[in-house]
Design a protein around this motif. Sequence first.
Motif, PDB file in Angstrom:
ATOM      1  N   THR A 128       0.684  -1.163  -0.277  1.00 36.28           N
ATOM      2  CA  THR A 128      -0.168  -0.100   0.221  1.00 36.28           C
ATOM      3  C   THR A 128       0.717   1.226  -0.131  1.00 36.28           C
ATOM      4  N   LEU A 129       0.643   1.973  -0.782  1.00 33.96           N
ATOM      5  CA  LEU A 129       1.588   3.487  -1.312  1.00 33.96           C
ATOM      6  C   LEU A 129       0.874   4.726  -0.191  1.00 33.96           C
ATOM      7  N   SER A 130       1.928   5.776  -0.808  1.00 35.86           N
ATOM      8  CA  SER A 130       1.730   7.276   0.725  1.00 35.86           C
ATOM      9  C   SER A 130       0.117   7.735  -0.720  1.00 35.86           C
ATOM     10  N   SER A 131       0.512   6.557  -1.978  1.00 34.80           N
ATOM     11  CA  SER A 131      -0.177   8.005  -2.611  1.00 34.80           C
ATOM     12  C   SER A 131      -0.805   7.179  -4.701  1.00 34.80           C
ATOM     13  N   ASP A 132      -1.824   7.623  -5.299  1.00 32.32           N
ATOM     14  CA  ASP A 132      -1.951   6.638  -5.697  1.00 32.32           C
ATOM     15  C   ASP A 132      -1.273   7.269  -7.508  1.00 32.32           C
ATOM     16  N   ILE A 133      -0.369   7.689  -7.387  1.00 25.96           N
ATOM     17  CA  ILE A 133       0.007   8.911  -8.456  1.00 25.96           C
ATOM     18  C   ILE A 133       1.742   9.708  -8.022  1.00 25.96           C
ATOM     19  N   HIS A 134       2.411   9.254  -8.780  1.00 22.91           N
ATOM     20  CA  HIS A 134       3.886  10.300  -9.325  1.00 22.91           C
ATOM     21  C   HIS A 134       4.673  10.040  -7.852  1.00 22.91           C
ATOM     22  N   GLY A 135       4.497   8.531  -7.916  1.00 21.87           N
ATOM     23  CA  GLY A 135       5.462   8.066  -6.320  1.00 21.87           C
ATOM     24  C   GLY A 135       5.411   8.503  -4.846  1.00 21.87           C
ATOM     25  N   GLY A 136       4.552   8.733  -5.141  1.00 20.42           N
ATOM     26  CA  GLY A 136       3.771   8.980  -3.478  1.00 20.42           C
ATOM     27  C   GLY A 136       3.470  10.370  -2.786  1.00 20.42           C
ATOM     28  N   VAL A 137       3.365  10.582  -1.433  1.00 11.32           N
ATOM     29  CA  VAL A 137       3.212  11.985  -1.439  1.00 11.32           C
ATOM     30  C   VAL A 137       4.924  12.897  -1.679  1.00 11.32           C
ATOM     31  N   ASN A 138       5.971  12.461  -1.158  1.00 12.89           N
ATOM     32  CA  ASN A 138       6.830  12.025  -0.774  1.00 12.89           C
ATOM     33  C   ASN A 138       7.897  11.698  -2.420  1.00 12.89           C
ATOM     34  N   GLY A 139       8.111  12.064  -3.640  1.00 10.04           N
ATOM     35  CA  GLY A 139       8.449  11.027  -4.562  1.00 10.04           C
ATOM     36  C   GLY A 139       9.582  11.678  -4.843  1.00 10.04           C
ATOM     37  N   PHE A 140      10.359  11.008  -5.447  1.00 13.81           N
ATOM     38  CA  PHE A 140      11.587  12.194  -6.306  1.00 13.81           C
ATOM     39  C   PHE A 140      11.648  13.453  -6.453  1.00 13.81           C
ATOM     40  N   ASP A 141      10.070  13.783  -6.559  1.00 14.73           N
ATOM     41  CA  ASP A 141      10.682  15.151  -7.189  1.00 14.73           C
ATOM     42  C   ASP A 141      10.999  15.694  -6.023  1.00 14.73           C
ATOM     43  N   LYS A 142      10.554  15.476  -4.979  1.00 16.53           N
ATOM     44  CA  LYS A 142      10.483  16.071  -3.503  1.00 16.53           C
ATOM     45  C   LYS A 142      12.022  16.021  -3.041  1.00 16.53           C
ATOM     46  N   ARG A 143      12.468  15.122  -3.228  1.00 15.95           N
ATOM     47  CA  ARG A 143      14.244  14.692  -2.147  1.00 15.95           C
ATOM     48  C   ARG A 143      15.213  15.583  -3.528  1.00 15.95           C
TER      49      ARG A 143
END
Length: 379
Positions: A128-143
């Motif tokens: 189960t993931l943190s979100s259904d889109i773009h890698g999660g609530v804190n995906g690679f775009d927020k790292r």
Amino acid sequence: MNKFQITVYLSFLALAFLVTENAFSQNTKLAKKSFITKEKIGQVQGQDVFEYTLQNKTGMQVQLLTYGAAITNIVTADKYGKMSSVVLGFDSIAHYAGKENSLMGSTVGRVANRIANKKFTLDGHEYTLSSDIHGGVNGFDKRIWKSKEISKKNELSVEMTYFSKDGEEGFPGNLAVSVTFTLKNNNDVVIDYKATTDKATPLVLTNHTYFNLSGGKETKTLNTELTVLADQFLEYGDGSMPTGKILTVKEMPFDFTSPKTIGKDIEKVQQYTNGYDVTFALRNQTGKLALAAKAFEPLSGRVLEVYTTEPGVVFYSGNWLNEKVKGRNGVPYTKNGAFCLETQHYPNSINTPAFPNTVLRPKETFSSQTIYRFLVRDH
């Protein structure tokens, strides 16, 4: 004027010409000098964030950010030789790290796009993931990614790396990812993705740059002509989630098999959604590099060609951009003010066995390449 005076005058003209020609040659050489610079522009989450500027021998520039491994700017010449930005961006790291950033130029993962119901089953285990889109609530775009310059002959490259720990955003496996950005002297922007894992995990990587090839001459991209080398697209339902069916583009508003302006059929799409947000199944399914799409902006004469090894490309027409958000130089965004061509595997593939495989396993190396090639034409 006597012969002596004429001789002196002609000699003076020849000398002046030589001086002028030499100065022009020197200026041309200066203008064509390639370089990479690195600058600290702030902090996010207590970590330093750096911006790289790459310039090739034509004067084209690409700027990169270690926050989100993002392309923040691409500056190219139009048909008149005028240099201007052809992508959307922000003025500060605070904006990139803020809630109003719609993945601007970011590297998106661990799984870009959508996974239905935030769940998938792999090797008998449900995740189960943190979100259904773009890698999660804190995906690679927020790292924040680590970075280093790479020396290549006649090429400028920056490699960014990120280590995604087992369980991050709900995904299994420790994943080591690298994204290398290269600016070539033929005005190619090359993105090379690589990844390894110690446990089976789904992986879909892409770049989410917003293009407006007019260089500021047009606030919308509806007059940009688009061609997509795809005869099929993924049917989608609510929230742009693929249904699992692959349909023909023929006699549909999704038919870009020959050049067509983005705005021509957009109202037909907007009857059902807010605009184009569609995954095309490309003709090329070999895994080898091939042309996927081409865009032409008539005012500037700029052409963007997109090459990829991926089986799909998502065309997004900037449906949710709005004037409340101010971009670079304080200029407000506008709906359909830019478009994205996101090369990637199909959305929700992990839950759709018929779609191309997106599972990376131990001892395997994921490898993918996308090229954004910039050209100009007169008409």
